[in-house]
Scaffold this motif. Structure first.
Motif, short mmCIF file in Angstrom:
data_model
loop_
_atom_site.label_atom_id
_atom_site.label_comp_id
_atom_site.label_asym_id
_atom_site.label_seq_id
_atom_site.Cartn_x
_atom_site.Cartn_y
_atom_site.Cartn_z
N LYS A 1 45.85 38.49 50.90
CA LYS A 1 46.03 36.78 51.17
C LYS A 1 45.05 36.17 50.65
CE LYS A 1 48.84 37.86 55.23
NZ LYS A 1 48.85 37.34 56.77
N LEU A 2 45.41 34.96 50.04
CA LEU A 2 44.31 33.83 49.54
C LEU A 2 43.50 33.34 50.58
CD1 LEU A 2 43.53 32.86 46.77
CD2 LEU A 2 44.70 30.84 46.85
N THR A 3 44.30 33.23 51.64
CA THR A 3 43.28 32.59 52.86
C THR A 3 42.38 33.50 53.26
OG1 THR A 3 45.36 33.37 54.34
CG2 THR A 3 45.33 30.96 53.67
N THR A 4 42.78 34.75 53.45
CA THR A 4 41.86 36.02 53.76
C THR A 4 40.42 35.92 52.59
OG1 THR A 4 43.51 36.98 54.65
CG2 THR A 4 41.57 38.38 54.31
N LEU A 5 40.84 36.12 51.48
CA LEU A 5 39.76 35.93 50.26
C LEU A 5 39.01 34.71 50.55
CD1 LEU A 5 38.46 36.80 47.82
CD2 LEU A 5 40.06 35.70 46.68
N HIS A 6 39.50 33.59 50.95
CA HIS A 6 38.43 32.23 51.14
C HIS A 6 37.75 32.45 52.32
CE1 HIS A 6 40.94 29.69 47.84
NE2 HIS A 6 40.20 30.78 47.40
N ARG A 7 38.52 32.85 53.35
CA ARG A 7 37.91 33.10 54.64
C ARG A 7 36.54 33.91 54.53
NH1 ARG A 7 40.98 33.89 60.29
NH2 ARG A 7 38.79 33.96 60.96
N VAL A 8 36.75 35.19 53.77
CA VAL A 8 35.50 36.15 53.46
C VAL A 8 34.43 35.70 52.82
CG1 VAL A 8 34.92 38.26 52.36
CG2 VAL A 8 36.93 38.15 53.51
N LEU A 9 34.85 34.69 51.62
CA LEU A 9 33.92 33.96 50.73
C LEU A 9 33.03 33.27 51.47
CD1 LEU A 9 35.93 33.38 47.49
CD2 LEU A 9 34.41 35.42 47.83
N GLU A 10 33.54 32.24 52.31
CA GLU A 10 32.96 31.33 53.13
C GLU A 10 31.91 32.23 54.20
OE1 GLU A 10 36.01 29.31 55.05
OE2 GLU A 10 36.79 28.24 53.15
N SER A 11 32.30 33.40 54.47
CA SER A 11 31.50 33.94 55.75
C SER A 11 30.21 34.93 54.99
CB SER A 11 32.44 35.01 56.33
OG SER A 11 33.32 34.32 57.16
N ALA A 12 30.63 35.04 53.68
CA ALA A 12 29.36 35.88 53.05
C ALA A 12 28.80 35.07 51.84
CB ALA A 12 30.22 37.23 52.41
N PRO A 13 27.90 34.31 52.09
CA PRO A 13 27.28 33.36 51.26
C PRO A 13 26.46 34.09 50.20
CG PRO A 13 26.12 33.15 53.18
CD PRO A 13 27.24 33.65 53.38
N GLN A 14 25.84 35.58 50.48
CA GLN A 14 25.15 36.25 49.66
C GLN A 14 25.90 37.31 48.76
OE1 GLN A 14 21.27 37.50 51.42
NE2 GLN A 14 21.49 36.10 53.00
N LEU A 15 27.26 37.20 48.97
CA LEU A 15 28.16 37.96 48.04
C LEU A 15 27.80 38.00 46.89
CD1 LEU A 15 30.28 40.21 49.53
CD2 LEU A 15 31.96 38.53 48.29
N ARG A 16 27.63 39.42 46.23
CA ARG A 16 27.41 39.34 44.57
C ARG A 16 28.49 39.94 43.85
NH1 ARG A 16 22.26 42.36 43.43
NH2 ARG A 16 22.63 41.80 41.62
N TRP A 17 29.14 41.09 44.50
CA TRP A 17 30.32 41.99 43.83
C TRP A 17 31.42 42.04 44.76
CZ3 TRP A 17 30.05 47.86 44.57
CH2 TRP A 17 31.14 48.38 43.90
N HIS A 18 32.47 41.82 44.06
CA HIS A 18 33.84 41.96 44.63
C HIS A 18 34.55 42.97 43.94
CE1 HIS A 18 37.89 40.14 45.51
NE2 HIS A 18 37.93 41.36 46.20
N HIS A 19 35.30 44.28 44.65
CA HIS A 19 35.97 45.06 43.86
C HIS A 19 37.42 44.88 44.49
CE1 HIS A 19 37.46 48.85 41.80
NE2 HIS A 19 37.91 48.90 42.87
N ALA A 20 38.44 44.67 43.72
CA ALA A 20 39.84 44.66 44.14
C ALA A 20 40.52 45.85 43.70
CB ALA A 20 40.50 43.24 43.41
N PRO A 21 41.51 46.46 44.46
CA PRO A 21 42.25 47.46 44.01
C PRO A 21 43.13 47.40 42.90
CG PRO A 21 42.97 46.83 45.87
CD PRO A 21 41.97 45.93 45.89
N ASN A 22 43.56 46.20 42.98
CA ASN A 22 44.73 45.85 41.91
C ASN A 22 44.36 45.89 40.55
OD1 ASN A 22 44.17 43.76 44.23
ND2 ASN A 22 46.44 44.04 44.26
N ALA A 23 45.05 46.23 39.48
CA ALA A 23 44.99 46.11 38.19
C ALA A 23 45.00 44.53 37.79
CB ALA A 23 45.83 46.68 37.31
N GLY A 24 45.98 43.88 38.37
CA GLY A 24 46.21 42.45 37.84
C GLY A 24 45.54 41.59 38.99
N VAL A 25 44.63 40.66 38.53
CA VAL A 25 43.89 39.64 39.59
C VAL A 25 44.02 38.47 39.54
CG1 VAL A 25 42.05 41.76 39.81
CG2 VAL A 25 41.78 40.03 37.85
N ASN A 26 45.12 37.96 38.90
CA ASN A 26 45.70 36.77 38.67
C ASN A 26 45.85 35.75 40.07
OD1 ASN A 26 48.19 38.49 38.55
ND2 ASN A 26 48.89 36.35 39.24
#
Length: 315
Positions: free
Chosen positions: A49-74
Protein backbone atom coordinates in the motif's frame (compact mmCIF):
# COMPACT_ATOMS: atom_id res chain seq x y z
CA UNK A 1 23.49 -2.97 9.71
CA UNK A 2 19.74 -2.67 10.18
CA UNK A 3 17.16 -3.70 7.59
CA UNK A 4 13.36 -3.55 7.36
CA UNK A 5 11.55 -6.75 6.36
CA UNK A 6 7.84 -7.48 5.85
CA UNK A 7 6.30 -9.69 8.52
CA UNK A 8 5.09 -12.08 5.79
CA UNK A 9 8.60 -13.34 5.03
CA UNK A 10 10.85 -12.02 7.80
CA UNK A 11 11.24 -15.37 9.57
CA UNK A 12 12.25 -17.15 6.35
CA UNK A 13 14.75 -14.47 5.41
CA UNK A 14 16.33 -14.05 8.85
CA UNK A 15 17.55 -17.65 8.72
CA UNK A 16 19.72 -16.69 5.72
CA UNK A 17 21.08 -13.37 7.00
CA UNK A 18 24.44 -12.80 8.71
CA UNK A 19 24.31 -12.70 12.51
CA UNK A 20 25.26 -9.03 12.68
CA UNK A 21 22.15 -7.92 10.79
CA UNK A 22 19.42 -6.31 12.89
CA UNK A 23 15.90 -6.77 11.52
CA UNK A 24 12.94 -4.46 12.04
CA UNK A 25 9.66 -6.01 10.93
CA UNK A 26 6.86 -4.06 9.28
CA UNK A 27 3.29 -5.24 8.76
CA UNK A 28 1.00 -4.54 5.82
CA UNK A 29 -0.22 -1.30 7.42
CA UNK A 30 3.27 0.10 7.99
CA UNK A 31 3.51 -0.64 11.72
CA UNK A 32 7.11 -1.34 12.74
CA UNK A 33 8.16 -3.49 15.68
CA UNK A 34 11.31 -1.50 16.40
CA UNK A 35 13.36 1.62 15.75
CA UNK A 36 14.03 2.05 12.01
CA UNK A 37 15.68 5.47 12.11
CA UNK A 38 19.08 4.00 11.21
CA UNK A 39 17.85 1.30 8.82
CA UNK A 40 19.65 1.23 5.44
CA UNK A 41 17.68 -1.41 3.54
CA UNK A 42 13.96 -2.04 3.01
CA UNK A 43 12.53 -5.13 1.34
CA UNK A 44 8.83 -4.61 0.67
CA UNK A 45 6.41 -7.36 -0.30
CA UNK A 46 3.61 -7.83 -2.81
CA UNK A 47 0.42 -5.70 -2.59
CA UNK A 48 2.31 -2.84 -0.98
CA UNK A 49 0.00 0.00 0.00
CA UNK A 50 1.19 3.52 -0.75
CA UNK A 51 0.33 4.55 2.82
CA UNK A 52 2.52 1.71 4.13
CA UNK A 53 5.41 2.72 1.87
CA UNK A 54 5.21 6.34 2.98
CA UNK A 55 5.08 5.34 6.67
CA UNK A 56 8.27 3.32 6.20
CA UNK A 57 9.98 6.19 4.38
CA UNK A 58 9.07 8.58 7.19
CA UNK A 59 10.32 6.13 9.83
CA UNK A 60 13.65 5.43 8.09
CA UNK A 61 15.40 8.71 7.22
CA UNK A 62 18.72 6.93 6.55
CA UNK A 63 17.26 4.42 4.10
CA UNK A 64 19.51 3.95 1.05
CA UNK A 65 18.16 0.94 -0.85
CA UNK A 66 14.63 -0.38 -1.40
CA UNK A 67 13.99 -3.74 -3.06
CA UNK A 68 10.48 -4.44 -4.37
CA UNK A 69 9.46 -7.94 -5.49
CA UNK A 70 7.27 -6.62 -8.31
CA UNK A 71 8.42 -6.28 -11.90
CA UNK A 72 6.20 -3.23 -12.39
CA UNK A 73 6.92 -0.43 -9.91
CA UNK A 74 4.63 2.31 -11.24
CA UNK A 75 2.72 2.20 -7.92
CA UNK A 76 5.92 2.92 -6.00
CA UNK A 77 7.55 5.72 -7.99
CA UNK A 78 5.64 8.72 -6.70
CA UNK A 79 7.05 12.29 -6.60
CA UNK A 80 7.50 11.86 -2.84
CA UNK A 81 9.44 8.66 -3.44
CA UNK A 82 11.69 10.16 -6.11
CA UNK A 83 12.60 12.98 -3.71
CA UNK A 84 14.27 10.46 -1.41
CA UNK A 85 16.77 9.51 -4.13
CA UNK A 86 16.83 5.86 -3.03
CA UNK A 87 18.33 3.00 -4.98
CA UNK A 88 15.31 1.00 -6.14
CA UNK A 89 15.61 -2.57 -7.41
CA UNK A 90 12.72 -4.71 -8.59
CA UNK A 91 11.75 -8.34 -9.08
CA UNK A 92 12.11 -8.41 -12.85
CA UNK A 93 12.49 -12.01 -13.93
CA UNK A 94 10.88 -13.80 -11.01
CA UNK A 95 7.47 -13.95 -12.75
CA UNK A 96 8.74 -14.46 -16.29
CA UNK A 97 8.23 -18.23 -16.54
CA UNK A 98 4.62 -18.45 -15.25
CA UNK A 99 3.60 -15.41 -17.29
CA UNK A 100 5.19 -16.82 -20.43
CA UNK A 101 3.36 -20.10 -19.91
CA UNK A 102 0.08 -18.21 -19.51
CA UNK A 103 0.67 -16.34 -22.77
CA UNK A 104 1.13 -19.65 -24.57
CA UNK A 105 -2.08 -20.87 -22.90
CA UNK A 106 -3.98 -17.78 -24.09
CA UNK A 107 -2.77 -18.27 -27.67
CA UNK A 108 -3.57 -21.99 -27.68
CA UNK A 109 -6.99 -21.33 -26.16
CA UNK A 110 -7.75 -18.95 -29.00
CA UNK A 111 -6.23 -21.04 -31.79
CA UNK A 112 -7.83 -24.30 -30.65
CA UNK A 113 -11.16 -22.68 -29.73
CA UNK A 114 -11.04 -24.16 -26.25
CA UNK A 115 -13.84 -21.94 -24.83
CA UNK A 116 -16.19 -23.09 -27.62
CA UNK A 117 -15.23 -26.71 -27.13
CA UNK A 118 -15.73 -26.46 -23.39
CA UNK A 119 -19.12 -24.85 -23.97
CA UNK A 120 -20.11 -27.72 -26.24
CA UNK A 121 -19.14 -30.20 -23.56
CA UNK A 122 -21.25 -28.49 -20.90
CA UNK A 123 -24.17 -28.47 -23.37
CA UNK A 124 -23.60 -32.17 -24.24
CA UNK A 125 -23.20 -31.26 -27.92
CA UNK A 126 -20.95 -33.21 -30.29
CA UNK A 127 -20.36 -30.58 -32.96
CA UNK A 128 -17.51 -30.84 -35.40
CA UNK A 129 -16.36 -28.31 -37.96
CA UNK A 130 -14.94 -25.55 -35.76
CA UNK A 131 -12.18 -23.51 -37.40
CA UNK A 132 -9.25 -24.77 -35.33
CA UNK A 133 -5.87 -23.21 -36.13
CA UNK A 134 -2.18 -23.92 -35.54
CA UNK A 135 0.40 -21.58 -34.05
CA UNK A 136 2.91 -22.75 -36.66
CA UNK A 137 3.96 -19.86 -38.94
CA UNK A 138 1.78 -17.36 -37.07
CA UNK A 139 3.36 -14.00 -36.26
CA UNK A 140 3.69 -12.85 -32.66
CA UNK A 141 4.51 -9.24 -31.79
CA UNK A 142 5.76 -8.70 -28.24
CA UNK A 143 5.62 -5.05 -27.23
CA UNK A 144 8.31 -4.97 -24.58
CA UNK A 145 11.00 -7.56 -25.22
CA UNK A 146 12.42 -7.56 -21.71
CA UNK A 147 12.83 -10.57 -19.44
CA UNK A 148 9.19 -11.64 -19.65
CA UNK A 149 9.06 -10.99 -23.39
CA UNK A 150 12.14 -13.10 -23.95
CA UNK A 151 10.68 -16.02 -21.97
CA UNK A 152 7.52 -15.77 -24.07
CA UNK A 153 9.59 -15.77 -27.26
CA UNK A 154 11.59 -18.87 -26.28
CA UNK A 155 8.38 -20.83 -25.79
CA UNK A 156 6.58 -19.43 -28.82
CA UNK A 157 9.55 -20.24 -31.06
CA UNK A 158 9.14 -23.93 -30.11
CA UNK A 159 5.70 -23.74 -31.77
CA UNK A 160 7.29 -22.48 -34.98
CA UNK A 161 6.05 -18.90 -34.69
CA UNK A 162 7.63 -15.85 -36.31
CA UNK A 163 8.44 -13.42 -33.52
CA UNK A 164 8.84 -9.65 -33.56
CA UNK A 165 9.70 -7.56 -30.53
CA UNK A 166 10.20 -3.97 -29.46
CA UNK A 167 12.34 -2.40 -26.75
CA UNK A 168 13.76 0.99 -25.86
CA UNK A 169 17.24 -0.01 -27.01
CA UNK A 170 16.76 -2.53 -29.85
CA UNK A 171 19.32 -5.26 -30.34
CA UNK A 172 19.29 -8.80 -31.78
CA UNK A 173 17.80 -11.27 -29.30
CA UNK A 174 17.58 -15.05 -29.28
CA UNK A 175 14.30 -16.40 -30.67
CA UNK A 176 13.29 -13.04 -32.17
CA UNK A 177 13.18 -12.67 -35.93
CA UNK A 178 13.16 -8.89 -35.62
CA UNK A 179 13.59 -6.39 -32.78
CA UNK A 180 12.70 -2.75 -33.33
CA UNK A 181 12.84 0.42 -31.27
CA UNK A 182 10.17 1.49 -28.83
CA UNK A 183 8.47 3.75 -31.37
CA UNK A 184 8.60 1.38 -34.34
CA UNK A 185 6.28 -1.46 -33.34
CA UNK A 186 3.19 0.16 -34.86
CA UNK A 187 4.56 -0.55 -38.34
CA UNK A 188 4.51 -4.27 -37.51
CA UNK A 189 0.88 -4.48 -36.34
CA UNK A 190 -0.41 -5.30 -39.80
CA UNK A 191 1.67 -8.49 -39.82
CA UNK A 192 0.83 -9.78 -36.36
CA UNK A 193 -1.63 -12.56 -35.58
CA UNK A 194 -0.99 -12.16 -31.85
CA UNK A 195 0.03 -8.97 -30.04
CA UNK A 196 1.32 -9.26 -26.47
CA UNK A 197 1.65 -6.21 -24.24
CA UNK A 198 4.68 -6.75 -22.03
CA UNK A 199 5.92 -3.21 -21.53
CA UNK A 200 6.00 -1.44 -18.14
CA UNK A 201 3.40 1.19 -17.32
CA UNK A 202 5.02 4.63 -17.57
CA UNK A 203 3.87 8.10 -18.56
CA UNK A 204 4.89 7.21 -22.12
CA UNK A 205 3.01 3.90 -22.28
CA UNK A 206 -0.19 4.89 -20.46
CA UNK A 207 -3.10 4.54 -22.91
CA UNK A 208 -0.79 3.78 -25.86
CA UNK A 209 -2.98 0.91 -27.10
CA UNK A 210 -5.65 3.27 -28.35
CA UNK A 211 -8.22 3.34 -31.15
CA UNK A 212 -5.55 4.15 -33.74
CA UNK A 213 -3.41 1.17 -32.71
CA UNK A 214 -6.40 -1.17 -32.68
CA UNK A 215 -7.34 -0.04 -36.21
CA UNK A 216 -3.83 -0.92 -37.38
CA UNK A 217 -4.24 -4.49 -36.16
CA UNK A 218 -5.58 -7.20 -38.44
CA UNK A 219 -9.24 -8.26 -38.07
CA UNK A 220 -8.04 -11.75 -37.13
CA UNK A 221 -5.47 -10.48 -34.61
CA UNK A 222 -5.66 -11.39 -30.93
CA UNK A 223 -4.52 -8.99 -28.20
CA UNK A 224 -2.98 -10.27 -24.94
CA UNK A 225 -2.27 -7.97 -21.99
CA UNK A 226 -0.15 -9.36 -19.15
CA UNK A 227 1.37 -5.98 -18.23
CA UNK A 228 -0.84 -3.22 -16.79
CA UNK A 229 -4.43 -2.35 -17.61
CA UNK A 230 -3.79 1.38 -17.96
CA UNK A 231 -1.60 0.76 -21.02
CA UNK A 232 -4.82 0.04 -22.92
CA UNK A 233 -7.57 2.55 -23.71
CA UNK A 234 -10.31 0.27 -22.39
CA UNK A 235 -13.19 2.09 -24.07
CA UNK A 236 -11.45 1.87 -27.45
CA UNK A 237 -10.75 -1.83 -26.88
CA UNK A 238 -14.37 -2.59 -26.05
CA UNK A 239 -15.47 -0.78 -29.21
CA UNK A 240 -12.96 -2.70 -31.32
CA UNK A 241 -14.06 -6.03 -29.84
CA UNK A 242 -17.75 -5.29 -30.26
CA UNK A 243 -17.27 -4.12 -33.86
CA UNK A 244 -15.07 -7.04 -34.88
CA UNK A 245 -12.07 -4.82 -35.59
CA UNK A 246 -9.90 -7.47 -33.90
CA UNK A 247 -10.67 -11.14 -33.27
CA UNK A 248 -10.47 -11.03 -29.50
CA UNK A 249 -8.42 -10.38 -26.39
CA UNK A 250 -7.02 -12.14 -23.35
CA UNK A 251 -6.77 -9.72 -20.46
CA UNK A 252 -4.98 -10.64 -17.25
CA UNK A 253 -5.02 -7.02 -16.16
CA UNK A 254 -7.57 -4.26 -16.62
CA UNK A 255 -7.81 -0.55 -15.85
CA UNK A 256 -9.78 -0.97 -12.61
CA UNK A 257 -9.11 -4.11 -10.59
CA UNK A 258 -11.16 -6.02 -9.72
CA UNK A 259 -13.02 -5.55 -13.00
CA UNK A 260 -16.32 -3.75 -12.22
CA UNK A 261 -19.38 -5.99 -12.47
CA UNK A 262 -20.96 -3.68 -15.03
CA UNK A 263 -18.01 -3.85 -17.45
CA UNK A 264 -18.94 -5.16 -20.93
CA UNK A 265 -15.65 -7.10 -20.92
CA UNK A 266 -17.23 -9.74 -18.68
CA UNK A 267 -19.76 -10.79 -21.29
CA UNK A 268 -18.05 -10.22 -24.63
CA UNK A 269 -17.76 -13.66 -26.27
CA UNK A 270 -14.33 -12.89 -27.74
CA UNK A 271 -12.72 -11.90 -24.42
CA UNK A 272 -10.87 -14.15 -21.96
CA UNK A 273 -10.62 -12.46 -18.55
CA UNK A 274 -8.24 -13.72 -15.85
CA UNK A 275 -7.85 -12.04 -12.42
CA UNK A 276 -4.27 -10.76 -12.71
CA UNK A 277 -2.97 -14.24 -11.96
CA UNK A 278 -0.62 -14.99 -14.86
CA UNK A 279 2.43 -14.44 -12.65
CA UNK A 280 1.23 -16.80 -9.92
CA UNK A 281 3.41 -19.77 -9.07
CA UNK A 282 4.67 -21.37 -5.86
CA UNK A 283 8.18 -20.76 -7.16
CA UNK A 284 7.79 -16.96 -7.39
CA UNK A 285 8.31 -16.57 -3.64
CA UNK A 286 11.40 -18.77 -3.80
CA UNK A 287 12.85 -16.72 -6.66
CA UNK A 288 11.95 -13.42 -4.96
CA UNK A 289 13.79 -14.31 -1.76
CA UNK A 290 16.80 -15.64 -3.64
CA UNK A 291 17.04 -12.43 -5.69
CA UNK A 292 16.90 -10.25 -2.59
CA UNK A 293 19.52 -12.32 -0.77
CA UNK A 294 21.84 -12.19 -3.75
CA UNK A 295 21.39 -8.43 -4.01
CA UNK A 296 21.86 -8.02 -0.27
CA UNK A 297 25.19 -9.82 -0.47
CA UNK A 298 26.16 -7.53 -3.34
CA UNK A 299 25.10 -4.47 -1.37
CA UNK A 300 27.23 -5.49 1.62
CA UNK A 301 30.23 -6.10 -0.65
CA UNK A 302 29.81 -2.84 -2.59
CA UNK A 303 29.11 -4.68 -5.84
CA UNK A 304 26.60 -3.55 -8.52
CA UNK A 305 23.04 -4.55 -7.72
CA UNK A 306 20.79 -6.49 -10.07
CA UNK A 307 17.58 -4.98 -11.46
CA UNK A 308 18.23 -1.31 -10.65
CA UNK A 309 15.21 0.74 -11.72
CA UNK A 310 15.60 3.93 -13.74
CA UNK A 311 13.04 5.91 -11.75
CA UNK A 312 12.75 8.64 -14.36
CA UNK A 313 12.00 6.08 -17.09
CA UNK A 314 9.73 4.12 -14.76
CA UNK A 315 11.38 0.71 -15.01
Amino acid sequence: MKIILPTDIATELEAHLPEDIVVVRVDSEGNLDGDATDAEVYFSWFFLKLTTLHRVLESAPQLRWHHAPNAGVNHIITPKYIERNLILTNGAGVHAIPIAEFVIAYMLSHAKQLPRLHQQQTQHRWQKGLSIQELLDKTLLIIGAGGIGQEIASRAKAFGMRIFGSRRHPQPLSNFDKVVGADEWKALLGEADYVVIGTPLTWDTKGMIDAEVLRLMRPNAYLINIARGAIVDEFALIQALQNGEIAGAALDTVFAEPLPLESPLWSLPNVFITPHCSGNSPRVKERSLALFLDNFARYRQGKPLRNIVDQRAGY
